[in-house]
Enzyme design. Structure first.
Site, PDB file in Angstrom:
ATOM      1  N   ASP A 135     -60.534 -28.496  38.227  1.00  0.00           N
ATOM      2  CA  ASP A 135     -59.791 -29.628  37.673  1.00  0.00           C
ATOM      3  C   ASP A 135     -59.707 -29.468  36.153  1.00  0.00           C
ATOM      4  O   ASP A 135     -60.647 -29.774  35.431  1.00  0.00           O
ATOM      5  CB  ASP A 135     -60.546 -30.914  38.049  1.00  0.00           C
ATOM      6  CG  ASP A 135     -59.812 -32.177  37.633  1.00  0.00           C
ATOM      7  OD1 ASP A 135     -58.979 -32.110  36.704  1.00  0.00           O
ATOM      8  OD2 ASP A 135     -60.091 -33.224  38.225  1.00  0.00           O
ATOM      9  N   HIS A 144     -46.699 -12.392  19.139  1.00  0.00           N
ATOM     10  CA  HIS A 144     -46.163 -13.289  20.151  1.00  0.00           C
ATOM     11  C   HIS A 144     -44.719 -12.956  20.480  1.00  0.00           C
ATOM     12  O   HIS A 144     -44.258 -13.157  21.590  1.00  0.00           O
ATOM     13  CB  HIS A 144     -46.240 -14.707  19.566  1.00  0.00           C
ATOM     14  CG  HIS A 144     -46.131 -15.794  20.557  1.00  0.00           C
ATOM     15  ND1 HIS A 144     -47.102 -16.028  21.504  1.00  0.00           N
ATOM     16  CD2 HIS A 144     -45.170 -16.720  20.764  1.00  0.00           C
ATOM     17  CE1 HIS A 144     -46.737 -17.055  22.238  1.00  0.00           C
ATOM     18  NE2 HIS A 144     -45.569 -17.495  21.808  1.00  0.00           N
ATOM     19  N   LYS A 189     -56.978 -26.178  20.918  1.00  0.00           N
ATOM     20  CA  LYS A 189     -55.942 -25.853  21.912  1.00  0.00           C
ATOM     21  C   LYS A 189     -55.970 -24.345  22.199  1.00  0.00           C
ATOM     22  O   LYS A 189     -55.816 -23.909  23.333  1.00  0.00           O
ATOM     23  CB  LYS A 189     -54.566 -26.296  21.407  1.00  0.00           C
ATOM     24  CG  LYS A 189     -53.446 -26.203  22.443  1.00  0.00           C
ATOM     25  CD  LYS A 189     -52.774 -24.840  22.520  1.00  0.00           C
ATOM     26  CE  LYS A 189     -51.663 -24.808  23.554  1.00  0.00           C
ATOM     27  NZ  LYS A 189     -51.051 -23.474  23.697  1.00  0.00           N
ATOM     28  N   GLU A 196     -48.120 -18.941  29.322  1.00  0.00           N
ATOM     29  CA  GLU A 196     -47.850 -18.601  27.914  1.00  0.00           C
ATOM     30  C   GLU A 196     -48.090 -17.119  27.654  1.00  0.00           C
ATOM     31  O   GLU A 196     -49.160 -16.598  27.975  1.00  0.00           O
ATOM     32  CB  GLU A 196     -48.766 -19.456  27.019  1.00  0.00           C
ATOM     33  CG  GLU A 196     -48.409 -19.360  25.550  1.00  0.00           C
ATOM     34  CD  GLU A 196     -49.251 -20.297  24.676  1.00  0.00           C
ATOM     35  OE1 GLU A 196     -49.793 -21.305  25.179  1.00  0.00           O
ATOM     36  OE2 GLU A 196     -49.355 -20.003  23.476  1.00  0.00           O
TER      37      GLU A 196
HETATM   38  P1  NAD Z   1     -66.489 -32.046  47.151  1.00  0.00           P
HETATM   39  O1  NAD Z   1     -66.934 -33.438  47.444  1.00  0.00           O
HETATM   40  O2  NAD Z   1     -65.284 -31.526  47.862  1.00  0.00           O
HETATM   41  O3  NAD Z   1     -67.684 -31.032  47.402  1.00  0.00           O
HETATM   42  C1  NAD Z   1     -68.996 -31.273  47.004  1.00  0.00           C
HETATM   43  C2  NAD Z   1     -69.902 -31.307  48.239  1.00  0.00           C
HETATM   44  O4  NAD Z   1     -70.026 -29.994  48.791  1.00  0.00           O
HETATM   45  C3  NAD Z   1     -71.296 -31.746  47.904  1.00  0.00           C
HETATM   46  O5  NAD Z   1     -71.385 -33.132  47.929  1.00  0.00           O
HETATM   47  C4  NAD Z   1     -72.151 -31.051  48.968  1.00  0.00           C
HETATM   48  O6  NAD Z   1     -72.350 -31.894  50.073  1.00  0.00           O
HETATM   49  C5  NAD Z   1     -71.309 -29.864  49.426  1.00  0.00           C
HETATM   50  N1  NAD Z   1     -71.895 -28.563  49.052  1.00  0.00           N
HETATM   51  C6  NAD Z   1     -72.050 -27.499  49.840  1.00  0.00           C
HETATM   52  N2  NAD Z   1     -72.616 -26.470  49.185  1.00  0.00           N
HETATM   53  C7  NAD Z   1     -72.834 -26.886  47.930  1.00  0.00           C
HETATM   54  C8  NAD Z   1     -73.383 -26.266  46.746  1.00  0.00           C
HETATM   55  N3  NAD Z   1     -73.838 -24.989  46.730  1.00  0.00           N
HETATM   56  N4  NAD Z   1     -73.421 -26.994  45.605  1.00  0.00           N
HETATM   57  C9  NAD Z   1     -72.956 -28.263  45.580  1.00  0.00           C
HETATM   58  N5  NAD Z   1     -72.449 -28.908  46.661  1.00  0.00           N
HETATM   59  C10 NAD Z   1     -72.370 -28.212  47.837  1.00  0.00           C
HETATM   60  O7  NAD Z   1     -66.189 -31.806  45.613  1.00  0.00           O
HETATM   61  P2  NAD Z   1     -66.679 -32.448  44.261  1.00  0.00           P
HETATM   62  O8  NAD Z   1     -67.044 -31.312  43.400  1.00  0.00           O
HETATM   63  O9  NAD Z   1     -67.667 -33.545  44.428  1.00  0.00           O
HETATM   64  O10 NAD Z   1     -65.327 -33.117  43.707  1.00  0.00           O
HETATM   65  C11 NAD Z   1     -64.384 -32.370  43.002  1.00  0.00           C
HETATM   66  C12 NAD Z   1     -63.006 -32.984  43.123  1.00  0.00           C
HETATM   67  O11 NAD Z   1     -62.990 -34.338  42.674  1.00  0.00           O
HETATM   68  C13 NAD Z   1     -62.006 -32.264  42.274  1.00  0.00           C
HETATM   69  O12 NAD Z   1     -60.934 -31.891  43.097  1.00  0.00           O
HETATM   70  C14 NAD Z   1     -61.560 -33.315  41.249  1.00  0.00           C
HETATM   71  O13 NAD Z   1     -60.208 -33.120  40.904  1.00  0.00           O
HETATM   72  C15 NAD Z   1     -61.771 -34.598  41.952  1.00  0.00           C
HETATM   73  N6  NAD Z   1     -61.951 -35.841  41.151  1.00  0.00           N
HETATM   74  C16 NAD Z   1     -62.134 -35.827  39.792  1.00  0.00           C
HETATM   75  C17 NAD Z   1     -62.330 -37.011  39.095  1.00  0.00           C
HETATM   76  C18 NAD Z   1     -62.584 -36.969  37.597  1.00  0.00           C
HETATM   77  O14 NAD Z   1     -62.674 -35.893  37.033  1.00  0.00           O
HETATM   78  N7  NAD Z   1     -62.745 -38.103  36.890  1.00  0.00           N
HETATM   79  C19 NAD Z   1     -62.357 -38.225  39.775  1.00  0.00           C
HETATM   80  C20 NAD Z   1     -62.192 -38.211  41.166  1.00  0.00           C
HETATM   81  C21 NAD Z   1     -62.004 -37.010  41.854  1.00  0.00           C
END
Ligand code: NAD
Length: 436
Positions: A283, A381, A267, A83
């Site tokens: 996300d 705009h 928004k 946008e």
């Molecule tokens: P992920 O599982 O890829 O990474 C998290 C992992 O990274 C941790 O469990 C840990 O083991 C490791 N890690 C290493 N260094 C870290 C640090 N400094 N801090 C934290 N963890 C560290 O990612 P995630 O964040 O658990 O999941 C995000 C994804 O899940 C997004 O892509 C999202 O779109 C998706 N998702 C979203 C939903 C929802 O929003 N309802 C549902 C399902 C999946």
């Protein structure tokens, strides 16, 4: 980091010059710059690993919002958005806010909520008591699924039980698992923890665990930004500073009172928030869902931000909203552009990223309110919109600006009129704007 002042303003440079200015200003490697420009961005092979049935990638404009000072630090903000006016609006408002000392922002501990729905519970009250009496054991088990997080100081924090006494399918229990996910967004971590705990929770409650999923209403993980715009910064054209300030406060009252207005008000905030969330590979559906659910937490949808007059007569703004963003995991890790965006903003933790994002949301809100409360949203705009219309009508690069100017001057910014002008120019080569 002081933002460098060059003889030309950043927006006056061409794209190659902007990239090179950014490289020296933020001390970025060529590799990072290529990832930002898209030259070495997400590949088709990356995409094939990320989603099912991939056939390619889809590009969006990436720009830099300037003038942001967040908690005393200058930040070059990476924004991905289709946008027009959003990046210019954020940069301009950040400049007004900088005159008042910049944004002050905070982020809560990165605690996410995971939910379990427990059906067929014989006695809700008794099952809830039993689950709470096993809290320590359950939290211990939840910690065992992610030793990395525990080592980093994260892990499960609490377990809460809510009773839904009546529903169309009868009564049921809801367990909330509060999990500190450190620098991750946390969905995968939390969902894994819930699925691991489910059999034990079923056994303890005597019920059947149905859904096990993260809640996007991440209201334990709020980010908050405040700013003060000095009254003197608010005057422009024939608008007095007081009339701009009071106009913004009146617009704020409208958003607080009326959900139809609040939806558009919020928004505008999300224009800024999402652009940074997307640029960093986070996300945005999760952040959007959290924002709007939080805006309706009183039972009536309302404004996420607030604007008021401070004791000195300056304009004081604040924005508070859930901010479930990470700097590790998910697409933040895989997308080269997201990695480069984090480097450009020199972000070292998810909390720091959340603080920048909420500040950008507040700036964007101010940009919209200032325009709406004075000259209206269309004037600023229209010139950018006219460029998009010119491109849509088939203008070549050398024709876009002149065609856009003519459309604005005529006050008719439509693709059919743009096509007509192009046709006129092609009939009369002498009139064709070849050089601009
Ligand atoms: P992920 O599982 O890829 O990474 C998290 C992992 O990274 C941790 O469990 C840990 O083991 C490791 N890690 C290493 N260094 C870290 C640090 N400094 N801090 C934290 N963890 C560290 O990612 P995630 O964040 O658990 O999941 C995000 C994804 O899940 C997004 O892509 C999202 O779109 C998706 N998702 C979203 C939903 C929802 O929003 N309802 C549902 C399902 C999946």
């Amino acid at each position: 980091m002081e933002q460098k002042s060059t003889s030309k303003k950043f927006y006056e440079l061409n794209m190659a010059e902007r990239l090179s200015a950014l490289g020296s200003e933020a001390e970025l490697s060529d590799e990072t710059l290529r990832a930002l420009s898209g030259e070495d961005g997400l590949t088709a092979a990356d995409a094939d690993h990320m989603v099912e049935n991939a056939i390619g990638t889809y590009a969006l404009p990436l720009g830099i919002a300037r003038n942001f000072v967040v908690n005393g630090r200058s930040v070059l903000v990476t924004m991905v958005i289709e946008e027009p006016s959003v990046i210019a609006g954020a940069s301009f408002m950040a400049k007004l806010v900088r005159a008042g000392g910049g944004f002050t922002a905070t982020a809560d501990a990165p605690e996410m909520i995971g939910q379990m729905q427990i059906l067929d519970v014989p006695d809700l009250e008794r099952a809830a008591e039993r689950l709470l009496s096993y809290k320590e054991e359950l939290l211990h088990e939840a910690a065992s699924i992610d030793p990395v997080l525990v080592r980093l100081g994260g892990g499960p924090r609490d377990l809460q039980v809510h009773q839904i006494a009546s529903s169309p399918i009868g009564p049921f229990l809801v367990v909330h698992l509060i999990y500190d996910v450190r620098d991750a967004m946390g969905a995968n971590t939390v969902n894994t923890a819930l699925e691991t705990l489910a059999p034990r929770v079923a056994a303890i409650s005597g019920g059947r665990v149905h859904l096990r999923i993260l809640s996007n209403l991440a209201d334990h993980r709020l980010a908050k930004a405040t700013c003060t715009v000095p009254l003197s910064e608010l005057a422009f054209d024939h608008f007095s500073a007081e009339s701009v300030r009071d106009g913004i406060i009146a617009a704020q009252a409208f958003a607080v009172a009326d959900p139809y207005r609040a939806a558009t008000h919020n928004k505008g905030i999300m224009n800024g928030v999402d652009a940074v969330v997307i640029a960093t590979g986070n996300d945005w559906r999760a952040v959007e869902a959290g924002a709007h659910a939080y805006a309706a937490r009183s039972g009536r949808y309302t404004s996420l931000s607030s604007w008021a007059k401070d004791k000195e007569g300056n304009l004081f703004g604040s924005l508070e909203m859930p901010m479930a963003v990470g700097i590790v995991g998910g697409a933040t890790h895989v997308h080269p552009g997201a990695q480069a965006a984090l480097k450009l903003m020199k972000v070292g933790s998810a909390a720091q990223l959340a603080e920048i994002i909420v500040s950008v949301g507040l700036a964007q809100n101010l940009a919209a309110l200032r325009a709406l409360a004075t000259e209206g949203i269309q004037r600023g705009h229209m010139s950018l919109h006219a460029r998009q219309v010119a491109i849509a009508a088939g203008a070549s690069e050398s024709q876009v600006n002149q065609l856009a100017d003519q459309l604005v001057a005529e006050g008719t910014i439509r693709v059919d009129r743009a096509a007509e002008i192009l046709e006129e120019w092609s009939q009369n080569p002498n009139g064709t704007p070849i050089q601009l």
